[in-house]
Design a protein around this motif. Structure first.
Motif, mmCIF file in Angstrom:
data_model
loop_
_atom_site.group_PDB
_atom_site.id
_atom_site.type_symbol
_atom_site.label_atom_id
_atom_site.label_comp_id
_atom_site.label_asym_id
_atom_site.label_seq_id
_atom_site.Cartn_x
_atom_site.Cartn_y
_atom_site.Cartn_z
ATOM 1 N N ASN A 293 0.859 -1.191 0.000
ATOM 2 C CA ASN A 293 0.000 0.000 0.000
ATOM 3 C C ASN A 293 0.893 1.239 0.000
ATOM 4 O O ASN A 293 1.063 1.912 1.012
ATOM 5 C CB ASN A 293 -0.923 -0.008 1.225
ATOM 6 N N GLN A 295 2.278 4.809 -0.217
ATOM 7 C CA GLN A 295 1.733 6.131 0.076
ATOM 8 C C GLN A 295 2.849 7.162 0.024
ATOM 9 O O GLN A 295 4.020 6.836 0.201
ATOM 10 C CB GLN A 295 1.108 6.150 1.475
ATOM 11 N N GLN A 302 8.041 7.711 -0.915
ATOM 12 C CA GLN A 302 7.037 6.714 -1.235
ATOM 13 C C GLN A 302 7.310 5.460 -0.402
ATOM 14 O O GLN A 302 8.336 4.795 -0.577
ATOM 15 C CB GLN A 302 7.087 6.363 -2.723
ATOM 16 N N SER A 304 5.379 1.910 1.570
ATOM 17 C CA SER A 304 4.210 1.075 1.814
ATOM 18 C C SER A 304 3.901 1.068 3.305
ATOM 19 O O SER A 304 4.788 0.846 4.135
ATOM 20 C CB SER A 304 4.452 -0.350 1.317
ATOM 21 N N PRO A 307 -3.312 1.435 5.779
ATOM 22 C CA PRO A 307 -4.145 2.633 5.677
ATOM 23 C C PRO A 307 -4.060 3.480 6.938
ATOM 24 O O PRO A 307 -3.828 2.964 8.046
ATOM 25 C CB PRO A 307 -5.554 2.054 5.475
ATOM 26 N N GLU A 425 -0.196 -3.637 -5.913
ATOM 27 C CA GLU A 425 -0.569 -2.433 -5.165
ATOM 28 C C GLU A 425 -2.033 -2.512 -4.719
ATOM 29 O O GLU A 425 -2.905 -2.884 -5.501
ATOM 30 C CB GLU A 425 -0.374 -1.180 -6.031
ATOM 31 N N PHE A 426 -2.274 -2.160 -3.479
ATOM 32 C CA PHE A 426 -3.624 -2.201 -2.919
ATOM 33 C C PHE A 426 -4.593 -1.349 -3.726
ATOM 34 O O PHE A 426 -5.741 -1.740 -3.963
ATOM 35 C CB PHE A 426 -3.577 -1.744 -1.459
ATOM 36 N N LYS A 427 -4.148 -0.181 -4.165
ATOM 37 C CA LYS A 427 -5.031 0.714 -4.931
ATOM 38 C C LYS A 427 -5.514 0.089 -6.225
ATOM 39 O O LYS A 427 -6.571 0.423 -6.736
ATOM 40 C CB LYS A 427 -4.338 2.042 -5.204
ATOM 41 N N ASP A 428 -4.731 -0.847 -6.762
ATOM 42 C CA ASP A 428 -5.128 -1.520 -8.001
ATOM 43 C C ASP A 428 -6.175 -2.591 -7.769
ATOM 44 O O ASP A 428 -6.720 -3.154 -8.723
ATOM 45 C CB ASP A 428 -3.904 -2.146 -8.674
ATOM 46 N N LEU A 430 -8.844 -1.939 -5.703
ATOM 47 C CA LEU A 430 -10.065 -1.250 -5.282
ATOM 48 C C LEU A 430 -11.048 -1.122 -6.437
ATOM 49 O O LEU A 430 -10.668 -1.086 -7.600
ATOM 50 C CB LEU A 430 -9.712 0.144 -4.747
#
Length: 430
Positions: A293, A295, A302, A304, A307, A425-428, A430
């Motif tokens: 993740n 951020q 950058q 990981s 959240p 990646e976690f965002k991928d 969602l």
């Protein structure tokens, strides 16, 4: 400050075990354990908090095989730990020669191998009442059955051991560490929490799990010293778990179920698995997708990290990860599990190292600062003993081979060899 004193940040497996071993070995020592969650909290963000966790010694690596066997001895026999341990056995589906390697490790360590069997698939399907006869055996030639492995009530064990440490004299502080304190010569001399509590000690130990890279980024920013950064040494990653509550009749069928782990082909992920029923007849799986993740930190770096909400948003699970757990059910139980409704999905965060080795070491950036973390999702089983190795590290008596293996500044393996590593990646998702 004339006598050694200790602050442990993080009350998960590494931190709580270290607190217990320190206060047991040095009853008059000042030992402070700091965590944002109290031991009695119903839920926690620690990777070690869960309904149940695997306790096994089935390792290719002789080092971790030996350590896990030693830990199992404590799980079975010590009155503090035994109430939480269940020797259900383990059923391990592997496309490699894993079973033979594990059995050979047991032999070399002088351990009894009578509970271990390397079975052809068709023979293995009949084990444990045929519960896994519909599993996916694509490419599998042999199955490991080890009836001396099992699982533990993770939540219960973590709570009780923390309570025992406090009973013996450990001071528990509920709070979140805001910054490290430094003294003469740049030595770490303690911490300041966001709640304004200042604690000083000669030894400060980071057992901060998935939060570690982010925390050290903050330390590096505050001090202007990039030597504090985790860099490529570790990476925060997540995996998804889910529970299905079985009806009473089905629960009877699964009452003697073992742990089941399935090593996957590379395109599907490292492994998935399922654990025996909890006291309220819930069956647990974990998925095969491990994710990071990344951020942008206030520093601009950058990194990981879990959240940002205080509970890591651990109960907010994207649909694709819900499906990830459903795949674990399908490849383990086939049609037998089609009617089960998997609920209570949770994202569990831990910190990985490229080699999946722990880090139990002085931090090279500051005297008085130490690191004891990096479970890489296999640390829980060592709960009863891992703190004893942290104490040895603090005393300077850790075996030289372990010093090298668990060092902060050790040589990192080639990236191509990092199979169990959070690439997605976690965002991928969602």
């Amino acid at each position: 400050m004339a006598q050694p004193s200790y602050i442990i940040i993080g009350a998960g497996v590494f931190g709580t075990s270290t607190a217990l071993h320190l206060i047991t070995q040095f009853p008059s020592a000042s030992v402070t354990l700091i965590d944002r969650n109290a031991p009695s909290d119903a839920t926690r963000v620690a990777a070690s908090w869960d309904w149940n966790k695997v306790v096994r010694a089935d390792y290719r690596d002789p080092l971790y095989c030996k350590l896990a066997l030693d830990a199992q001895d404590v799980w079975r026999s010590d009155p503090l730990w035994a109430p939480f341990y269940h020797q259900s056995g383990i059923y391990w589906i592997s496309q490699s020669g894993f079973a033979g390697e594990v059995i050979e490790n047991y032999r070399r360590l002088g351990r009894d191998t009578s509970a271990l069997k390397e079975l052809e698939v068709e023979v293995a399907k009949g084990e444990f009442g045929g519960l896994f006869d519909q599993a996916d055996y694509t490419g599998v030639k042999k199955v490991l059955v080890n009836r001396s492995s099992g699982w533990a009530d993770a939540k219960g064990a973590l709570r009780r051991v923390a309570e025992r440490a406090v009973e013996l004299g450990v001071r528990f502080v509920r709070g979140e560490v805001q910054e490290l304190l430094f003294g003469e010569g740049g030595a770490c001399v303690g911490v300041l929490t966001k709640e304004g509590v200042r604690v000083q000690a000669t030894h400060t130990i980071l057992s901060t799990g998935a939060f570690t890279p982010k925390f050290l980024d903050g330390v590096a920013t505050a001090t202007g010293n990039d030597a504090f950064l985790a860099g490529e040494r570790m990476l925060a990653g997540g995996v998804t778990t889910g529970l299905a509550k079985l009806d009473d009749e089905t629960a009877k069928v699964f009452a003697d179920m073992p742990v089941c782990i399935q090593e996957n082909p590379p395109e599907r992920g490292p492994d998935n698995g399922t654990l025996p029923l909890t006291a309220d007849n819930k069956l647990k799986w974990w998925g095969q997708t491990i994710f990071r993740n990344t951020q942008t930190m206030p520093s601009g770096r950058q990194i990981s990290a879990p959240p940002t909400p205080s509970d890591y948003d651990q109960w907010k699970v994207p649909d694709v990860l819900v499906e990830d757990v459903a795949v674990a059910n399908k490849v383990t139980f086939g049609k037998r599990g089609e009617g089960w409704e998997i609920k209570e999905h949770r994202i569990c965060w831990d910190v990985f190292t490229p080699s999946a080795d722990f880090i139990i070491s002085p931090h090279s950036a500051a005297k008085g600062l130490y690191v004891a973390t990096a479970g890489s999702f296999h640390g829980f089983k060592f709960f009863p003993i891992i703190g004893s190795y942290v104490v040895k590290m603090l005393e300077g008596t850790l075996d030289p081979d372990l010093v090298k293996t668990w060092a902060w500044d050790r040589e990192l393996p080639d990236e191509s060899k990092r199979r169990i590593w959070p690439h997605t990646e976690f965002k991928d998702l969602l």
